[in-house]
Scaffold this motif. Structure first.
Motif, PDB file in Angstrom:
ATOM      1  N   GLN A   1       0.442  -1.216  -0.141  1.00  0.00           N
ATOM      2  CA  GLN A   1      -0.396  -0.066   0.159  1.00  0.00           C
ATOM      3  C   GLN A   1       1.103   1.539  -0.289  1.00  0.00           C
ATOM      4  OE1 GLN A   1      -2.466  -0.395   3.069  1.00  0.00           O
ATOM      5  NE2 GLN A   1      -4.088   1.439   2.324  1.00  0.00           N
TER       6      GLN A   1
ATOM      7  N   ASN B   1      -5.864   4.297  -9.853  1.00  0.00           N
ATOM      8  CA  ASN B   1      -5.546   3.161  -9.367  1.00  0.00           C
ATOM      9  C   ASN B   1      -5.789   2.508 -10.299  1.00  0.00           C
ATOM     10  OD1 ASN B   1      -4.402   1.503  -7.340  1.00  0.00           O
ATOM     11  ND2 ASN B   1      -6.136   0.465  -7.534  1.00  0.00           N
TER      12      ASN B   1
ATOM     13  N   TYR C   1      -4.412  -7.034  -3.175  1.00  0.00           N
ATOM     14  CA  TYR C   1      -5.804  -6.766  -3.122  1.00  0.00           C
ATOM     15  C   TYR C   1      -6.155  -6.527  -1.981  1.00  0.00           C
ATOM     16  CZ  TYR C   1      -6.309 -10.982  -7.042  1.00  0.00           C
ATOM     17  OH  TYR C   1      -6.807 -11.979  -8.443  1.00  0.00           O
TER      18      TYR C   1
ATOM     19  N   GLY D   1      -5.510  -2.994  -1.862  1.00  0.00           N
ATOM     20  CA  GLY D   1      -6.196  -1.908  -2.525  1.00  0.00           C
ATOM     21  C   GLY D   1      -5.180  -2.118  -4.625  1.00  0.00           C
TER      22      GLY D   1
ATOM     23  N   SER E   1      -8.216  -6.009  -7.653  1.00  0.00           N
ATOM     24  CA  SER E   1      -9.571  -7.331  -6.669  1.00  0.00           C
ATOM     25  C   SER E   1      -9.371  -8.549  -7.646  1.00  0.00           C
ATOM     26  CB  SER E   1     -10.302  -6.587  -6.407  1.00  0.00           C
ATOM     27  OG  SER E   1     -10.831  -5.920  -7.599  1.00  0.00           O
TER      28      SER E   1
END
Length: 657
Positions: free
Chosen positions: A157, A177, A203, A206, A209
């Motif tokens: 992240q 993103n 995932y 973020g 997914s």
């Protein structure tokens, strides 16, 4: 008996049996995924010791930008990457990453720092954990445990936010993103669970997914390196075989000096972080012909990976000839030898205590060692000095009641002396001895690979990865294998993987054939054959004699698989009236597997096809097609009821079974 009871004995699950003859349809042209359009590809090289990212806009793929210079940085270690270290607050919230994490942790008062959670070199845990799951823990420097998945997600992240921020600043507007295709590199020798773990962490961070998995590619490190090496022009590499022999290095051209030879002006002024990749096949590559083989040795902080590739013309696609091998022989092994040396001089009990009681000072000592480690070279004659932190000297005196100097005199380690300025003075031989076990393992492993029949006539050996910067490793590889092939080192060797990963994200189709790391199959019932099947597998149902627990193979370990290739098998329910069909998928590292109860066979997926409510006028022998599609690091399975076209899909899962 195995942990899995025979599927046939469990009630209400009569199982499936192959429709004879079992047929395979190869269908590698079917592109079911619509190619999404991303504006930019961002690759993250998440390393054991250091990490970084690079990116390229799909509109100008020949420019690869390496991330902005980071704050911090160490003396003697100029690097575009940042240390893979992460700091959580006492409340277990993310605080900082990289140099920032290290320096902040370091400046905390010892009474406070013991409550903070500091992690370094944690990536190796994914390699060394046998039964990795979503629940696996990592241990912080203060001994507290945190879920590995959380730490990896925090780290990813952090990179995601840094990269998006840099892209936004550059473009002047916010970058979303959804406009980014992410590529994360992992060692090729990692087992499937570790590769899947990385995807799960991404995932959670973020980046992509489960609904949109194409947004993230998990790339294998040596493959990425291989893709970059194809683009090399001669001025971007050093051909060790054309160098004067060992010890013929003039001090000005030792390799450790960041490869400043001659061509530096061609590329980078100091500010530019953009590398041009000419859209050509590099000169060295033009010497390769159809069918030629080369080996990529990716030596990093934690692991060393080796992959043998073969060229397929005309496009120059790569084909993996020999499945990736290697082991935990990265440069960490040198740090470990240094730690053993310290234990020998000062006592293991003291070093253990010091690490727990003064973790920040221990980190300091290892930083000091790191910059000296990079100064080691085969022809070095002057000693290397390593500064001992004041708290080391102080704590040792309290702990033992005598001085560090006394300990050095008393320990009969003769090539490490105490210098009056408060430093450990190591002779070059002493430093080289720390490298020896690790380098010997790499050379040993490479010799074994060279002796494999698949690996005859290798033309080039590309040495890449951070550890490849070490002149000691370069010399060892050159002297062991220089007579068999040309040993070549790309210039920015530490960034090779990063740049190759960007190229891979721009054109994922470049790798065409891989070797399957595992054997895959499904559990089925077969008609029982006297004398062929073991009696304990006999099951009689409605007058039919079945053999249970049969492993029906889809693909064998080490078989070549084209990317995107689909393997299909047809089954029929053992009992015609059956309406819920359960197909269990199993994997094994062994080639020859007959039964799902054999040791080493693991369940890694379940397809559950519910046919209740479908029309009664179904043929008496219902055909259930099962497909497995072999993707990048992901494998998808699907079952289709041919009569009604009802289908169910599942991704192969190595973490949750």
């Amino acid at each position: 008996t195995s942990a899995y009871s025979s599927p046939a004995k469990s009630l209400g699950d009569p199982g499936i049996t192959p429709l004879s003859p079992s047929h395979i349809v190869k269908d590698s042209d079917a592109e079911d995924a619509v190619e999404q359009l991303f504006l930019v590809v961002v690759a993250i090289d998440f390393g054991t010791t250091s990490s970084g990212y690079a990116y390229s806009f799909t509109k100008e793929p020949e420019c690869i930008h390496v991330m902005r210079r980071w704050e911090g940085g160490d003396p003697g270690v100029s690097n575009q990457k940042t240390p893979t270290t992460i700091l959580l607050t006492p409340e277990r919230k993310f605080h900082s990453f990289g140099y920032a994490a290290r320096d902040f942790y370091h400046d905390l008062d010892p009474t406070e720092s013991k409550h903070w959670l500091y992690f370094e070199k944690f990536k190796m845990k994914l390699h060394t954990t046998g039964n990795l799951t979503m629940e696996t823990d990592l241990t912080a420097a203060n001994g507290k445990k945190v879920k590995a998945l959380e730490i990896f997600a925090y780290a990813l992240q952090f990179f995601k936010e840094q990269a998006l921020k840099e892209l936004s600043d550059q473009g002047g507007s916010d970058f979303e993103n959804t406009e980014v295709r992410w590529v994360i590199t992992v060692p090729a020798i990692w087992k499937q669970p570790a590769k899947q773990f990385m995807r799960q962490a991404a995932y959670k961070a973020g980046m992509a997914s489960p609904e949109n998995p194409e947004q993230l590619i998990i790339a294998l490190e040596p493959e990425a390196a291989s893709i970059y090496c194809r683009k090399l022009r001669l001025h971007q590499m050093i051909d060790l075989s054309s160098r004067a022999p060992v010890n013929g290095y003039s001090p000005s051209d030792t390799i450790g000096t960041g490869f400043t030879q001659g061509k530096e002006h061609v590329r980078r002024n100091r500010q530019s972080r953009t590398f041009m990749v000419e859209n050509v096949i590099g000169e060295i590559w033009s010497e390769l012909e159809e069918g030629d083989r080369y080996i990529v040795v990716d030596s990093g902080g934690g692991t060393v990976d080796m992959t043998v590739h073969q060229i397929r013309l005309p496009e120059g696609h790569l084909k993996e000839l020999y499945k990736a091998t290697g082991g935990p022989y990265g440069s960490l092994g040198v740090d470990y030898e240094f730690e053993k040396l310290l234990c020998k001089i000062f006592g293991e009990d003291f070093i253990e205590q010091f690490k727990i009681k003064r973790p920040a000072a221990w980190v300091d000592l290892m930083i000091a060692f790191e910059s000296r480690k990079r100064a080691a070279a085969p022809d070095r004659t002057n000693p290397l000095n390593i500064t001992l932190p004041f708290s080391f000297i102080d704590y040792y005196k309290k702990f033992r009641g005598h001085s560090v100097e006394h300990a050095l005199r008393k320990s009969n380690v003769d090539f490490v002396k105490w210098s009056s300025q408060g430093m450990l003075r190591m002779s070059p031989d002493a430093m080289n001895a720390l490298f020896k076990p690790t380098i010997d393992q790499i050379v040993q492993h490479l010799s074994e690979v060279f002796d494999k029949p698949e690996v005859t006539n290798v033309k080039f050996l590309f040495l890449v990865g951070g550890f490849a910067e070490s002149p000691l490793l370069q010399q060892a590889v050159q002297s062991a294998f220089g007579s068999r092939c040309r040993v070549i080192i790309p210039q920015d060797v530490g960034l090779t993987i990063l740049k190759g990963a960007v190229l891979f994200g721009l054109d994922p189709a470049v790798i065409k054939v891989r070797r399957s790391p595992l054997t895959y199959g499904v559990g089925v019932l077969n008609r029982f054959v006297e004398g062929k099947h073991p009696l304990e597998k006999l099951l009689v149902k409605d007058g039919t004699r079945w053999c249970t627990d049969v492993f029906d193979k889809f693909i064998s370990a080490d078989q070549s698989v084209a990317l995107g290739e689909t393997v299909t098998r047809s089954y029929t329910p053992a009992k015609p009236s059956q309406l819920v069909i359960v197909i269990n998928i199993y994997s094994s590292e062994q080639d020859n597997v007959s039964f799902i109860t054999e040791p080493g066979v693991k369940k890694c997926g379940t397809l559950r096809l519910d046919l209740t409510g479908t029309d009664a006028s179904v043929p008496s022998r219902r055909e259930i097609k099962t497909l497995m599609q072999f993707g990048d690091t992901e494998i998808k399975a699907m079952a289709v009821d041919v009569a009604t076209s009802k289908s169910v899909k599942v991704g192969i899962d190595f973490l949750n079974y």
